[in-house]
Design a protein around this motif. Structure first.
Motif, PDB file in Angstrom:
ATOM      1  N   LYS A 189       1.407   3.631  -3.075  1.00 55.84           N
ATOM      2  CA  LYS A 189       0.484   4.780  -3.233  1.00 55.84           C
ATOM      3  C   LYS A 189      -0.232   4.915  -4.578  1.00 55.84           C
TER       4      LYS A 189
ATOM      5  N   LEU B 189      10.324   4.750   0.844  1.00 55.24           N
ATOM      6  CA  LEU B 189      10.715   3.868  -0.263  1.00 55.24           C
ATOM      7  C   LEU B 189      11.007   4.662  -1.533  1.00 55.24           C
TER       8      LEU B 189
ATOM      9  N   SER C 183       3.507  -3.813   5.291  1.00 54.87           N
ATOM     10  CA  SER C 183       3.575  -3.786   6.759  1.00 54.87           C
ATOM     11  C   SER C 183       4.005  -5.118   7.366  1.00 54.87           C
TER      12      SER C 183
ATOM     13  N   SER D 108       1.574  -6.854  -2.386  1.00 53.65           N
ATOM     14  CA  SER D 108       0.719  -7.290  -1.280  1.00 53.65           C
ATOM     15  C   SER D 108      -0.731  -7.255  -1.767  1.00 53.65           C
ATOM     16  N   ARG D 109      -1.585  -7.860  -0.972  1.00 52.11           N
ATOM     17  CA  ARG D 109      -2.997  -7.868  -1.362  1.00 52.11           C
ATOM     18  C   ARG D 109      -3.588  -6.463  -1.347  1.00 52.11           C
TER      19      ARG D 109
ATOM     20  N   GLN E 156      -0.870 -15.696   1.469  1.00 48.63           N
ATOM     21  CA  GLN E 156      -1.761 -16.829   1.736  1.00 48.63           C
ATOM     22  C   GLN E 156      -2.732 -17.068   0.588  1.00 48.63           C
ATOM     23  N   THR E 157      -3.279 -16.006   0.047  1.00 53.94           N
ATOM     24  CA  THR E 157      -4.244 -16.158  -1.044  1.00 53.94           C
ATOM     25  C   THR E 157      -3.624 -15.746  -2.390  1.00 53.94           C
TER      26      THR E 157
ATOM     27  N   ARG F   3       0.823  -1.212   0.000  1.00 52.04           N
ATOM     28  CA  ARG F   3       0.000   0.000   0.000  1.00 52.04           C
ATOM     29  C   ARG F   3       0.863   1.271   0.000  1.00 52.04           C
TER      30      ARG F   3
ATOM     31  N   ASN G 232      10.576   0.362   4.926  1.00 49.60           N
ATOM     32  CA  ASN G 232       9.316   0.853   5.474  1.00 49.60           C
ATOM     33  C   ASN G 232       9.609   2.105   6.297  1.00 49.60           C
TER      34      ASN G 232
ATOM     35  N   GLN H   3      -0.750 -12.815   6.698  1.00 52.24           N
ATOM     36  CA  GLN H   3      -1.123 -13.449   5.422  1.00 52.24           C
ATOM     37  C   GLN H   3      -0.086 -13.165   4.343  1.00 52.24           C
ATOM     38  N   HIS H   4       0.609 -12.042   4.438  1.00 50.56           N
ATOM     39  CA  HIS H   4       1.685 -11.770   3.475  1.00 50.56           C
ATOM     40  C   HIS H   4       2.919 -12.611   3.820  1.00 50.56           C
TER      41      HIS H   4
ATOM     42  N   GLN I 166       0.132 -11.136  -6.698  1.00 53.79           N
ATOM     43  CA  GLN I 166      -0.032 -11.131  -5.233  1.00 53.79           C
ATOM     44  C   GLN I 166       0.773 -12.246  -4.563  1.00 53.79           C
ATOM     45  N   VAL I 167       1.479 -11.863  -3.526  1.00 54.61           N
ATOM     46  CA  VAL I 167       2.257 -12.818  -2.726  1.00 54.61           C
ATOM     47  C   VAL I 167       1.524 -13.005  -1.407  1.00 54.61           C
TER      48      VAL I 167
HETATM   49  P1  FAD Z   1      -0.566  -1.893   4.954  1.00 62.08           P
HETATM   50  O1  FAD Z   1      -0.762  -2.928   5.985  1.00 62.08           O
HETATM   51  O2  FAD Z   1      -1.489  -0.787   4.850  1.00 62.08           O
HETATM   52  O3  FAD Z   1       0.936  -1.424   5.022  1.00 62.08           O
HETATM   53  C1  FAD Z   1       1.466  -0.418   4.234  1.00 62.08           C
HETATM   54  C2  FAD Z   1       2.867  -0.146   4.779  1.00 62.08           C
HETATM   55  O4  FAD Z   1       3.502   0.779   3.933  1.00 62.08           O
HETATM   56  C3  FAD Z   1       2.887   0.431   6.176  1.00 62.08           C
HETATM   57  O5  FAD Z   1       3.697  -0.358   7.012  1.00 62.08           O
HETATM   58  C4  FAD Z   1       3.495   1.818   6.009  1.00 62.08           C
HETATM   59  O6  FAD Z   1       4.330   2.191   7.086  1.00 62.08           O
HETATM   60  C5  FAD Z   1       4.302   1.626   4.749  1.00 62.08           C
HETATM   61  N1  FAD Z   1       4.529   2.849   3.961  1.00 62.08           N
HETATM   62  C6  FAD Z   1       3.623   3.765   3.567  1.00 62.08           C
HETATM   63  N2  FAD Z   1       4.219   4.702   2.804  1.00 62.08           N
HETATM   64  C7  FAD Z   1       5.522   4.369   2.726  1.00 62.08           C
HETATM   65  C8  FAD Z   1       6.646   4.954   2.083  1.00 62.08           C
HETATM   66  N3  FAD Z   1       6.539   6.053   1.339  1.00 62.08           N
HETATM   67  N4  FAD Z   1       7.851   4.358   2.232  1.00 62.08           N
HETATM   68  C9  FAD Z   1       7.994   3.246   2.994  1.00 62.08           C
HETATM   69  N5  FAD Z   1       6.958   2.645   3.621  1.00 62.08           N
HETATM   70  C10 FAD Z   1       5.732   3.200   3.468  1.00 62.08           C
HETATM   71  N6  FAD Z   1      -2.230  -9.893   2.136  1.00 62.08           N
HETATM   72  C11 FAD Z   1      -1.233 -10.207   1.295  1.00 62.08           C
HETATM   73  O7  FAD Z   1      -0.298  -9.427   1.082  1.00 62.08           O
HETATM   74  N7  FAD Z   1      -1.260 -11.419   0.623  1.00 62.08           N
HETATM   75  C12 FAD Z   1      -2.249 -12.314   0.791  1.00 62.08           C
HETATM   76  O8  FAD Z   1      -2.219 -13.370   0.154  1.00 62.08           O
HETATM   77  C13 FAD Z   1      -3.299 -12.015   1.703  1.00 62.08           C
HETATM   78  N8  FAD Z   1      -4.292 -12.886   1.933  1.00 62.08           N
HETATM   79  C14 FAD Z   1      -5.253 -12.577   2.862  1.00 62.08           C
HETATM   80  C15 FAD Z   1      -6.230 -13.531   3.180  1.00 62.08           C
HETATM   81  C16 FAD Z   1      -7.186 -13.230   4.130  1.00 62.08           C
HETATM   82  C17 FAD Z   1      -8.209 -14.288   4.447  1.00 62.08           C
HETATM   83  C18 FAD Z   1      -7.170 -11.993   4.771  1.00 62.08           C
HETATM   84  C19 FAD Z   1      -8.193 -11.665   5.822  1.00 62.08           C
HETATM   85  C20 FAD Z   1      -6.227 -11.039   4.461  1.00 62.08           C
HETATM   86  C21 FAD Z   1      -5.259 -11.313   3.504  1.00 62.08           C
HETATM   87  N9  FAD Z   1      -4.271 -10.383   3.182  1.00 62.08           N
HETATM   88  C22 FAD Z   1      -3.260 -10.740   2.346  1.00 62.08           C
HETATM   89  C23 FAD Z   1      -4.330  -8.994   3.647  1.00 62.08           C
HETATM   90  C24 FAD Z   1      -3.440  -8.701   4.836  1.00 62.08           C
HETATM   91  O9  FAD Z   1      -4.129  -8.984   6.031  1.00 62.08           O
HETATM   92  C25 FAD Z   1      -3.033  -7.200   4.841  1.00 62.08           C
HETATM   93  O10 FAD Z   1      -4.195  -6.415   4.837  1.00 62.08           O
HETATM   94  C26 FAD Z   1      -2.175  -6.790   3.657  1.00 62.08           C
HETATM   95  O11 FAD Z   1      -1.105  -7.692   3.494  1.00 62.08           O
HETATM   96  C27 FAD Z   1      -1.635  -5.392   3.898  1.00 62.08           C
HETATM   97  O12 FAD Z   1      -0.908  -4.974   2.765  1.00 62.08           O
HETATM   98  P2  FAD Z   1       0.216  -3.859   2.916  1.00 62.08           P
HETATM   99  O13 FAD Z   1       1.251  -4.318   3.855  1.00 62.08           O
HETATM  100  O14 FAD Z   1       0.628  -3.486   1.556  1.00 62.08           O
HETATM  101  O15 FAD Z   1      -0.609  -2.625   3.489  1.00 62.08           O
END
Ligand code: FAD
Length: 328
Positions: free
Chosen positions: A219, A312, A274, A241-242, A258-259, A216, A293, A278-279, A255-256
């Motif tokens: 952006k 990043l 983050s 990530s998801r 669990q799913t 995420r 991060n 699941q990731h 996507q990397v």
């Molecule tokens: P966030 O958790 O929102 O993290 C974003 C991160 O980016 C934060 O740590 C923040 O500090 C950082 N950041 C923001 N801006 C910057 C910047 N400019 N520079 C550096 N760092 C920055 N997720 C998966 O990835 N894969 C799956 O297969 C998967 N399967 C799932 C299955 C189920 C049943 C469920 C319920 C969820 C699943 N998820 C999966 C979702 C998972 O729970 C998280 O919601 C998801 O992984 C979060 O993605 P993220 O880390 O990109 O986002």
């Protein structure tokens, strides 16, 4: 009396998938321990040339299922043909890579054969009673279960990169058997008319040695360009990530987790991810993990070998510059 350890040698467009070479190499070790012959099974059309490669990775015998009906994978045709081949030949074990194709095929075969299936296996050992005992991650990789079956054939799908492929020995020879292909017309419920392939010069996520993934924190979809640039320097793949996928920034095949895809590269760089459980379930087996991060408390740092606390958008271009120096 069941005989032979079978390995499904999965090919796509005449190229054997890496996971099948890993399995042949591991299968060779089990064959040597158990005294069973190692048999490669290759399906498709015009696949004879692949027999030599299967032999060089350890097969004693190669069954070719060569037929226009098996040119493209369809659930019905492959289930039908493999079901018949297995019932006619009675192998002790049939091991397949854990891939998109076999996630579809293996459970159907298990049902037809009336046997158990160990899926997404990461390790295995020989066992006097069950022939093989398999190690499988459970609870998104927080624990392992060890499973075996007393039914035959022992059926399992093995996660890519669980085993290291051996050096091919091109002097090895295998007996090549043209197996009769028998597809029950009642099984042919799908006809493939056309296939549109998204062309990519990058390796498949599950086979890549280098992956740079965005979450995420990326952006916007256009920002993935900086990850592509970094990946391309070393012939790596881009993952996500998801959250990034659900935001519509990148296709879900990247996507990397669990799913998504389970990956195990030598180097995994997580950018703006983050570190949700699941990731981690999908990339925790990577040899080296680098996390970028801006939040020093992000969970990803708990699994990272190297952590960079920073933005990043500053760090990735710097890394790219350094990687360029290394390869030039
Ligand atoms: P966030 O958790 O929102 O993290 C974003 C991160 O980016 C934060 O740590 C923040 O500090 C950082 N950041 C923001 N801006 C910057 C910047 N400019 N520079 C550096 N760092 C920055 N997720 C998966 O990835 N894969 C799956 O297969 C998967 N399967 C799932 C299955 C189920 C049943 C469920 C319920 C969820 C699943 N998820 C999966 C979702 C998972 O729970 C998280 O919601 C998801 O992984 C979060 O993605 P993220 O880390 O990109 O986002």
């Amino acid at each position: 009396m069941p005989k032979g350890i079978w390995i499904f040698v999965e090919q796509y467009n005449g190229q054997i998938r890496k996971v099948s070479l890993e399995l042949l190499s591991q299968g060779r070790k089990i064959a040597d321990q158990s005294g069973e012959p190692l048999i490669a099974v290759i399906a498709g059309e015009g696949i004879r040339d692949l027999a030599g490669q299967a032999a060089s990775y350890g097969a004693d015998q190669v069954y070719l299922l060569d037929s226009p009906e098996l040119k493209q994978y369809t659930t019905g045709a492959y289930t039908s043909a493999f079901n018949k081949l297995i019932k006619d030949n009675d192998p002790v074990a049939f091991l397949l890579g854990h891939t998109a194709l076999t996630k579809d095929l293996a459970p159907r075969l298990a049902q037809r054969l009336g046997v158990g299936l160990a899926s997404d296996v990461v390790d295995m050992e020989t066992d006097p009673e069950k022939f093989l005992v398999f190690k499988r991650p459970v609870y998104t990789g927080s624990a392992y279960s060890f499973v075996g079956t007393t039914t035959r054939p022992v059926l399992a799908t093995i996660r890519p990169k669980s085993f290291v492929p051996s050096e091919p020995d091109t002097s090895r020879q295998a007996e090549v058997v043209d197996a009769a292909v028998s597809v029950d017309p009642a099984d042919l419920k799908t006809i493939i008319k056309d296939i549109a392939i998204a062309v990519s010069s990058r390796p498949a996520l599950t086979e890549a040695d280098f992956i740079v993934s965005g979450g995420r924190g990326m952006k916007a979809p256009e920002n993935f360009k900086i990850l592509e640039e970094l990946a391309d320097i070393v012939g790596g793949a881009v993952g996500a990530s998801r959250a990034a996928v659900d935001s519509g920034w990148i296709d879900n095949k990247f996507q990397v987790g669990q799913t998504g895809s389970m990956v195990a590269p030598t180097l995994y760089i997580a950018c703006g991810i983050s570190g949700a459980i699941q990731h981690l379930a999908g990339m925790g087996s990577s040899k080296f993990i680098v996390a970028i991060n801006k939040d020093p408390d992000a969970n990803i740092f708990n699994v990272a070998d190297y952590g960079i606390v920073g933005d990043l958008f500053d760090v990735v271009p710097l890394l790219t510059q350094e990687f360029k120096k290394l390869v030039n």
